[in-house]
Design an enzyme around this catalytic site. Sequence first.
Site, PDB file in Angstrom:
ATOM      1  N   LYS A   1      -5.788 -11.637   0.204  1.00 39.37           N
ATOM      2  CA  LYS A   1      -6.537 -12.879   0.003  1.00 39.37           C
ATOM      3  C   LYS A   1      -5.857 -14.114   0.603  1.00 39.37           C
ATOM      4  O   LYS A   1      -6.529 -15.111   0.891  1.00 39.37           O
ATOM      5  CB  LYS A   1      -6.773 -13.100  -1.490  1.00 39.37           C
ATOM      6  CG  LYS A   1      -7.782 -12.146  -2.121  1.00 39.37           C
ATOM      7  CD  LYS A   1      -9.203 -12.503  -1.719  1.00 39.37           C
ATOM      8  CE  LYS A   1     -10.228 -11.759  -2.547  1.00 39.37           C
ATOM      9  NZ  LYS A   1     -11.600 -12.204  -2.285  1.00 39.37           N
TER      10      LYS A   1
ATOM     11  N   SER B   1      -5.823  -2.968  -1.147  1.00 43.60           N
ATOM     12  CA  SER B   1      -6.052  -4.421  -1.046  1.00 43.60           C
ATOM     13  C   SER B   1      -5.134  -5.273  -1.890  1.00 43.60           C
ATOM     14  O   SER B   1      -4.978  -6.469  -1.620  1.00 43.60           O
ATOM     15  CB  SER B   1      -7.513  -4.732  -1.417  1.00 43.60           C
ATOM     16  OG  SER B   1      -7.783  -4.288  -2.733  1.00 43.60           O
TER      17      SER B   1
END
Length: 422
Positions: free
Chosen positions: A60, A315
């Site tokens: 992110k 992720s």
Amino acid sequence: MGIAAADINIPSYEGIQAAKVKLNNVVVRTPLMKNLNFSERYQADISFKREDLQAVRSYKIRGAYHKISSLNDSERANGIVCASAGNHAQGVAYSCQKLGIKGTIFMPSVTPKQKIGQVRMFGKEVVEVVLVGDTFDDAYNHAIDYCDKHQATFVHPFDDEKVIEGQGTVALEILEDADGPIDYLFVPIGGGGLAAGAITALKTLSPNTKIIGVEPTGAPAMKDSIAQGTNIILPKIDTFIDGAAVKQVGAKTLEICKEGLDDIILVPEGKVCSMILQLYNQEAIVVEPAGALSLAALDFYADKIKGKKVVCVISGSNNDITRTEEIKERSLLYEGIKHYFIIRFPQRAGALREFLTEVLGPGDDIVHFEYSKKNSREKGPALIGIELQNKDSLQDLFKKMETKSFVFEYLNEKPDLMQYLV
């Protein structure tokens, strides 16, 4: 209030290239690592893109920094706002601190404490954290109201062309580091920013790569929206996989994903939990629930990926250790090992002893027992959790209880009741 519709700005391959240059001295170039265990298990060439090793332990940071660093002086002076379940918040906080920009971050009140602490640590004195609501969408609505009142810039976690372009740099690195063409890329989907970025990069550089999105069964916003042809709002979601649990995906990301995804797999939360434990025990890799999504989907594609070159994006690794017991519980339930019953013992002496010696198998174990004593020890209902040595012995357990006249209610098939136990 739903997520705002997309404007005319759309992400581009050129934008992803520009983002990569901007992020060169900010993000970690995470490794693309071939995994021997998974490759042998699926008879394929399987590699992990290790975004769990990123500076803020998730991808992110890429989209957040690219977006915030693109703001003009006036926008920077008014500060930025975001809504996030955790990883986007950490990326925003890190970016604000690095760029010296004031940030206000709205997070759902159910966000794991570990993620909240990390946001405050990365943002230091330039970031304020506001905990509100139970879901991302609740936090989002409060953040938008705050932006309207303070003329601040909202940094969307996924539905913004700069954010999508930043996330697309993950795919650029994968293609640069791969030793040959990639047949399948598995990416987790929450709001769709990572998937949209990967699609934007790969349609130019590797159009033959099949891109498989992976969502939790309890929050299938992208799959359902594509199936229904409109950006729906799910009335209810399971927030356990907090990094990928949104009621509504982005308008931009939906348009990109419906054209560019080859498939979307829904993975049960319990299967994700089993994968988390497997990665820890066998690979010494710590992941958060959303980080395990892409790997948990491989079983559903086992026949198709045989002999193929496959990349799975891990992720993130922002997991809270206090969730370990819940992860183990959900895994055991999914694997068919743990079972809950309400049992009404017969009104005869020794009924409980008979249950232990003649109903349970020799390797079965009672791991939960609640009993409210009223008139006698052998009378009344008990809530019992049982771990089976062999998951295939469940039907035998049912038959033994019926033969011995134990009246029971099987709770595993009653989600409305199970939510109070798990």
